[in-house]
Design a protein around this motif. Structure first.
Motif, PDB file in Angstrom:
ATOM      1  N   LEU A 221       0.678  -1.188   0.121  1.00  0.00           N
ATOM      2  CA  LEU A 221      -0.038  -0.101   0.082  1.00  0.00           C
ATOM      3  C   LEU A 221       0.908   1.281  -0.100  1.00  0.00           C
ATOM      4  O   LEU A 221       2.123   1.153   0.728  1.00  0.00           O
ATOM      5  N   LYS A 222       0.293   2.352  -0.624  1.00  0.00           N
ATOM      6  CA  LYS A 222       1.164   3.582  -0.586  1.00  0.00           C
ATOM      7  C   LYS A 222       0.602   4.465   0.360  1.00  0.00           C
ATOM      8  O   LYS A 222      -0.592   4.635   0.551  1.00  0.00           O
ATOM      9  N   MET A 223       1.384   4.883   1.315  1.00  0.00           N
ATOM     10  CA  MET A 223       0.956   5.795   2.410  1.00  0.00           C
ATOM     11  C   MET A 223       1.567   7.088   2.023  1.00  0.00           C
ATOM     12  O   MET A 223       2.573   7.354   1.345  1.00  0.00           O
ATOM     13  N   VAL A 224       0.846   8.062   2.447  1.00  0.00           N
ATOM     14  CA  VAL A 224       0.997   9.554   2.192  1.00  0.00           C
ATOM     15  C   VAL A 224       2.205   9.793   3.186  1.00  0.00           C
ATOM     16  O   VAL A 224       2.544   9.180   4.342  1.00  0.00           O
TER      17      VAL A 224
ATOM     18  N   ILE B 129     -12.371   3.617  13.580  1.00  0.00           N
ATOM     19  CA  ILE B 129     -12.355   2.975  12.313  1.00  0.00           C
ATOM     20  C   ILE B 129     -12.773   1.544  12.543  1.00  0.00           C
ATOM     21  O   ILE B 129     -12.601   0.826  13.811  1.00  0.00           O
ATOM     22  N   TYR B 130     -13.622   0.996  11.671  1.00  0.00           N
ATOM     23  CA  TYR B 130     -14.075  -0.446  11.776  1.00  0.00           C
ATOM     24  C   TYR B 130     -13.812  -0.991  10.628  1.00  0.00           C
ATOM     25  O   TYR B 130     -13.709  -0.414   9.333  1.00  0.00           O
ATOM     26  N   ILE B 131     -13.492  -2.516  10.645  1.00  0.00           N
ATOM     27  CA  ILE B 131     -13.415  -3.147   9.118  1.00  0.00           C
ATOM     28  C   ILE B 131     -14.330  -4.494   9.423  1.00  0.00           C
ATOM     29  O   ILE B 131     -14.377  -5.061  10.215  1.00  0.00           O
ATOM     30  N   THR B 132     -15.266  -4.606   8.599  1.00  0.00           N
ATOM     31  CA  THR B 132     -16.268  -5.774   8.501  1.00  0.00           C
ATOM     32  C   THR B 132     -15.588  -7.210   7.936  1.00  0.00           C
ATOM     33  O   THR B 132     -14.431  -7.181   7.536  1.00  0.00           O
ATOM     34  N   ASP B 133     -16.081  -8.119   8.658  1.00  0.00           N
ATOM     35  CA  ASP B 133     -15.493  -9.510   8.267  1.00  0.00           C
ATOM     36  C   ASP B 133     -15.387  -9.722   6.738  1.00  0.00           C
ATOM     37  O   ASP B 133     -14.350 -10.164   6.085  1.00  0.00           O
ATOM     38  N   LYS B 134     -16.499  -9.262   6.216  1.00  0.00           N
ATOM     39  CA  LYS B 134     -16.482  -9.652   4.803  1.00  0.00           C
ATOM     40  C   LYS B 134     -15.249  -8.773   3.953  1.00  0.00           C
ATOM     41  O   LYS B 134     -14.645  -9.286   3.001  1.00  0.00           O
TER      42      LYS B 134
ATOM     43  N   GLN C  82     -12.243 -10.524   4.628  1.00  0.00           N
ATOM     44  CA  GLN C  82     -12.039 -11.849   3.936  1.00  0.00           C
ATOM     45  C   GLN C  82     -11.364 -11.618   2.326  1.00  0.00           C
ATOM     46  O   GLN C  82     -10.885 -12.285   1.837  1.00  0.00           O
ATOM     47  N   ASP C  83     -12.281 -10.599   1.760  1.00  0.00           N
ATOM     48  CA  ASP C  83     -12.056 -10.265   0.498  1.00  0.00           C
ATOM     49  C   ASP C  83     -10.726  -9.263   0.184  1.00  0.00           C
ATOM     50  O   ASP C  83     -10.537  -9.438  -1.084  1.00  0.00           O
TER      51      ASP C  83
ATOM     52  N   MET D 254      -5.434  -6.617   3.356  1.00  0.00           N
ATOM     53  CA  MET D 254      -6.251  -6.449   4.573  1.00  0.00           C
ATOM     54  C   MET D 254      -5.234  -6.374   5.881  1.00  0.00           C
ATOM     55  O   MET D 254      -5.213  -5.537   6.687  1.00  0.00           O
ATOM     56  N   ASN D 255      -4.142  -7.188   5.808  1.00  0.00           N
ATOM     57  CA  ASN D 255      -3.215  -7.145   6.943  1.00  0.00           C
ATOM     58  C   ASN D 255      -2.580  -5.645   7.158  1.00  0.00           C
ATOM     59  O   ASN D 255      -2.221  -5.343   8.049  1.00  0.00           O
ATOM     60  N   GLN D 256      -2.046  -5.298   5.839  1.00  0.00           N
ATOM     61  CA  GLN D 256      -1.640  -3.918   5.943  1.00  0.00           C
ATOM     62  C   GLN D 256      -2.391  -2.971   6.329  1.00  0.00           C
ATOM     63  O   GLN D 256      -1.959  -1.805   7.098  1.00  0.00           O
TER      64      GLN D 256
END
Lengths: 172, 314
Positions: free
Chosen positions: B22-25, B89-94, B97-98, B102-104
């Motif tokens: 991922l590119k970070m600012v 911040i939240y992230i859904t399971d879906k 999974q997709d 995700m890890n980064q």
């Protein structure tokens, strides 16, 4: 002396710089043991402003103090000079932020003529606040400051001593 | 006989290749919090009061007469815990999974939230310039603590550093650990002072023209005793002071960073605290960071703000 050498900081505290720090104070509270307390202030003709101002910003009487109208005294040390000038002596309210507002600008004594203010003149001030218990009209808990101002013309010389005797309110 | 070309191999060509990273600012260096006197004796409540006392004076004494007594002037400074900030911040399971990243992505949540919180503190501290009286010289002992830069078109000139030093000295601020925090446009203005940029006087291409006045976020040379730092986070300030107006102004700050005279005071009621939890009802992971604090201008005499325009960089 320069007015810019006095700065009221954000604490409401007057901070003096330079030669202003060496300005002689004009009075204070005298040690007393009886029920009456006593403040003594020097009034210098050349210092008397046109607009009402405290004589010394550190000399005050507590709010609601009874000002004795019998033994208080104004005594002229050296004769005043100043064409048609007259002298008002009153009280100002401490606003609590380093500023003052007029309570009664001639409540201690009103319009004393320069011709009257000659050496050894001795009088008991007879303004409307004498013999009363004035209260700070700006912030009721804060003290009142003896103040002065001239009318008609400025004074160019002269010195007097104002002695105010007062009975502080009972606080406990 | 036919061979492969891009026309008949279309299905074998990846028309878009996605990075594994991922590119970070880019983020700048934060510095304001280091110049705040963070209180440690303010464990509860919302308002902290520091009493202050003034100066004593003398009188002419006449022999055998009573000396008069005077109390010292008193005042008080109050600091309020008035900032309550949060970032969630939240992230859904879906999505987890997709998403290939995700890890980064998830591992960046907390550092970015922490960074956002500290940037808010940075902004609040630099924003304390507004506690000076707006559009006013804020003179203390006859020296101005707020003014528009003296250069043409309201850009900073070296004399402004001297003016700031003068103002601090007139206010009895110690001239040690002097700090200036300026906008990058000030660095540009100093770099391009005509006698520096005019290399006819400098044929060997030496000095500022070779290296620039700053490296990283710090000037390589002091200016009238100030260690100069560059920040992109200074507050905007467009005002008319003494008949000079800024239209794209920044409030550059000058002060002494001696620990016992720091211009700013602050207190943390709650340092940035991270919490995360599993929300089974919404099938997602939630991350929250929050903090409570207050900051205030404590010593106005130890702050000079020079407003300079940023739109003169060309």
């Amino acid at each position: 002396m320069s007015a810019t050498e006095i700065w009221v900081n954000s604490d409401g505290l007057e901070v003096l710089f330079g030669s202003e720090k060496a300005t002689l104070r004009l009075g204070g509270v005298l040690k007393s043991f009886g029920a009456l307390k006593e403040i003594r202030l020097k009034i210098l003709g050349v210092n008397v402003p046109a607009a009402d101002a405290p004589i010394d910003k550190k000399v005050s009487i507590p709010t609601n103090s009874y000002i004795d109208a019998v033994t208080s005294q104004l005594f002229v040390d050296t004769s005043f000079v100043g064409s048609t000038a007259t002298l008002d002596i009153g009280l100002m309210d401490d606003d609590g932020d380093g500023t003052f507002s007029t309570n009664d600008d001639n409540g201690i004594d009103a319009a004393i003529a320069v011709a009257t203010l000659v050496a050894d003149y001795d009088t008991v001030p007879d303004g409307a606040l004498m013999g009363t218990s004035p209260v700070n009209g700006a912030v009721a808990a804060l003290p009142l400051f003896p103040s002065y101002g001239y009318n008609s013309a400025a004074f160019t010389a002269g010195a007097a001593t104002l002695v105010l005797r007062y009975r502080a309110p009972v606080t406990s | 006989m036919a061979g492969h070309n891009t026309g008949n191999s279309e299905l074998l060509i990846r028309t878009e290749v996605w990075s594994s990273q991922l590119k970070m600012v880019l983020e700048d260096q934060l510095m304001a919090a280091g110049y705040v006197n963070w209180l440690s004796e303010f464990p509860d409540g919302t308002t902290f009061t520091i009493p202050s006392v003034g100066q004593a004076s003398v009188e002419d004494y006449i022999e055998d007469e009573a000396i008069t007594y005077q109390a010292l002037d008193t005042g008080e400074f109050t600091l309020t815990i008035n900032k309550y900030k949060a970032s969630g911040i939240y992230i859904t399971d879906k999505a987890k999974q997709d998403a290939f990243y995700m890890n980064q992505l998830v591992s960046s949540f907390v550092p970015k939230q922490e960074r956002a919180m500290m940037e808010q503190v940075e902004s609040d501290v630099f924003g304390l310039q507004s506690e000076q009286t707006a559009s006013d010289l804020n003179a203390i002992n006859g020296a101005n603590h707020r003014f528009v830069a003296g250069g043409t078109n309201e850009v900073m000139e070296p004399e402004d550093f001297a003016r700031a030093r003068y103002a601090l000295k007139k206010a009895n601020v110690p001239d040690t650990s002097l700090i200036a925090i300026v906008d990058p446009s000030v660095e540009y203005a100093i770099n391009t002072i005509s006698n520096l940029a005019n290399v006819s006087n400098n044929p060997r291409w030496e000095g500022v023209i070779a290296e620039g006045i700053a490296t990283g976020m710090r000037f390589v040379k002091n200016v009238y005793g100030f260690d100069v730092f560059v920040s992109n986070n200074l507050a905007d300030s467009n005002q008319t002071i003494d008949s000079k107006t800024t239209a794209a102004g920044k409030a550059n700050m000058f002060f002494s960073a001696e620990p016992d005279v720091l211009p700013f005071i602050g207190a943390w009621r709650q340092l940035p605290a991270v919490e995360s939890e599993r929300n089974k009802d919404f099938q997602r992971d939630e991350f929250v960071i929050s903090s409570r604090y207050g900051v205030k201008l404590f010593r106005p005499e130890n702050l000079v703000c020079v407003l300079s325009d940023t739109d003169q960089v060309s």
